[in-house]
Design a protein around this motif. Structure first.
Motif, PDB file in Angstrom:
ATOM      1  N   THR A   1       0.806  -1.113   0.135  1.00 29.99           N
ATOM      2  CA  THR A   1       0.058   0.092   0.093  1.00 29.99           C
ATOM      3  C   THR A   1       0.819   1.176   0.023  1.00 29.99           C
ATOM      4  OG1 THR A   1      -0.041   0.197   2.545  1.00 29.99           O
ATOM      5  CG2 THR A   1      -1.783  -1.270   1.285  1.00 29.99           C
ATOM      6  N   GLY A   2       0.249   2.411  -0.217  1.00 29.78           N
ATOM      7  CA  GLY A   2       0.685   3.628  -0.191  1.00 29.78           C
ATOM      8  C   GLY A   2       0.517   4.087   1.260  1.00 29.78           C
ATOM      9  N   ASP A   3       1.211   5.233   1.431  1.00 26.72           N
ATOM     10  CA  ASP A   3       0.782   5.946   2.990  1.00 26.72           C
ATOM     11  C   ASP A   3      -0.503   6.901   2.670  1.00 26.72           C
ATOM     12  OD1 ASP A   3       3.475   5.115   3.718  1.00 26.72           O
ATOM     13  OD2 ASP A   3       4.191   6.868   2.853  1.00 26.72           O
TER      14      ASP A   3
ATOM     15  N   PRO B   1       0.614   0.576  -7.429  1.00 23.49           N
ATOM     16  CA  PRO B   1       0.572  -0.164  -8.794  1.00 23.49           C
ATOM     17  C   PRO B   1       1.423  -1.515  -8.398  1.00 23.49           C
ATOM     18  CG  PRO B   1       0.936   2.183  -9.346  1.00 23.49           C
ATOM     19  CD  PRO B   1       1.163   1.910  -7.634  1.00 23.49           C
ATOM     20  N   ARG B   2       2.261  -1.307  -7.829  1.00 23.25           N
ATOM     21  CA  ARG B   2       3.016  -3.021  -7.444  1.00 23.25           C
ATOM     22  C   ARG B   2       1.987  -3.819  -6.444  1.00 23.25           C
ATOM     23  NH1 ARG B   2       7.466  -3.919  -2.868  1.00 23.25           N
ATOM     24  NH2 ARG B   2       6.437  -5.800  -2.202  1.00 23.25           N
ATOM     25  N   GLY B   3       1.074  -3.031  -5.406  1.00 18.50           N
ATOM     26  CA  GLY B   3       0.378  -3.824  -4.735  1.00 18.50           C
ATOM     27  C   GLY B   3      -0.557  -4.647  -5.551  1.00 18.50           C
TER      28      GLY B   3
ATOM     29  N   ALA C   1      -1.422  -8.385  -6.002  1.00 26.83           N
ATOM     30  CA  ALA C   1      -2.701  -9.015  -5.400  1.00 26.83           C
ATOM     31  C   ALA C   1      -3.260  -9.915  -6.684  1.00 26.83           C
ATOM     32  CB  ALA C   1      -3.487  -7.867  -5.359  1.00 26.83           C
ATOM     33  N   ALA C   2      -2.917  -9.745  -7.934  1.00 23.06           N
ATOM     34  CA  ALA C   2      -3.164 -10.520  -8.887  1.00 23.06           C
ATOM     35  C   ALA C   2      -2.325 -11.810  -8.810  1.00 23.06           C
ATOM     36  CB  ALA C   2      -2.862  -9.898 -10.387  1.00 23.06           C
TER      37      ALA C   2
ATOM     38  N   ALA D   1       1.136  -9.454   0.834  1.00 24.23           N
ATOM     39  CA  ALA D   1       0.848 -10.442   0.042  1.00 24.23           C
ATOM     40  C   ALA D   1       1.475 -11.729   0.231  1.00 24.23           C
ATOM     41  CB  ALA D   1       1.490 -10.092  -1.483  1.00 24.23           C
ATOM     42  N   ALA D   2       1.530 -12.318   1.515  1.00 25.34           N
ATOM     43  CA  ALA D   2       1.840 -13.539   2.085  1.00 25.34           C
ATOM     44  C   ALA D   2       0.363 -14.119   2.154  1.00 25.34           C
ATOM     45  CB  ALA D   2       2.766 -13.514   3.424  1.00 25.34           C
TER      46      ALA D   2
END
Length: 162
Positions: free
Chosen positions: A13-15, A26-28, A32-33, A133-134
């Motif tokens: 997430t972002g802050d 975007p990485r999140g 998630a995908a 993402a674990a």
């Protein structure tokens, strides 16, 4: 009867404030995908998904669910107790699960998810923590209502990265 509970920590997430409204980066979204692909690759077909009301958890499951086979993503149940971030409240959610459910997925936050994974005996969490993402999977026997952490058998752990 064997049942499965899967713990999924939200992706990156972002802050921002308020905390409950923090969105995935975007990485999140990409990670998630990857969670969804990891679930599909491990033949996880949820019968029930319980998600924190936090935006990041909602977005994580939404992105992950799109990667599951058609019909493999049930309706989401939102539960404030996941956002409360308490291991005992997570156990309440598990114990309240109807017995017609075979695979339960919880989507939420640390430190409660990492702490619960440790209580359920995950050796990977002891070694690597429970990063964003674990996903950790545990088999249990008996009814959900009678579930005790010592009765879980860890069988799967992955940190999903795009």
């Amino acid at each position: 009867m064997s049942r499965t509970v899967i713990l999924v920590r939200h992706a990156k997430t972002g802050d921002g404030e308020p905390d409950i409204d923090r969105a995935l980066t975007p990485r999140g979204h990409a990670d998630a995908a990857a969670i969804g692909r990891a679930l599909a690759a491990n033949d996880v077909t949820p019968d029930r998904v319980v998600v924190s009301p936090a935006r990041r958890a909602q977005e994580t499951w939404s992105d992950a669910a799109r990667e599951l086979p058609a019909g493999a993503a049930p309706a989401v149940v939102e539960d404030d107790r996941i956002y409360d971030n308490d291991e005992d409240l997570l156990l309440e959610i598990v114990r309240e699960t109807p017995d017609d459910i075979d695979t339960l997925v919880l989507v939420g936050h640390n430190p409660s998810f990492g702490g619960l994974a440790l209580r359920l005996g995950s050796p990977e969490v002891r070694r690597d923590g429970f990063p964003t993402a674990a996903c950790a999977g545990f088999e249990i026997t008996g009814s959900w209502a009678g579930f005790e952490p010592h009765a879980a058998t860890p069988y799967w752990f992955v940190v999903a990265r795009a």
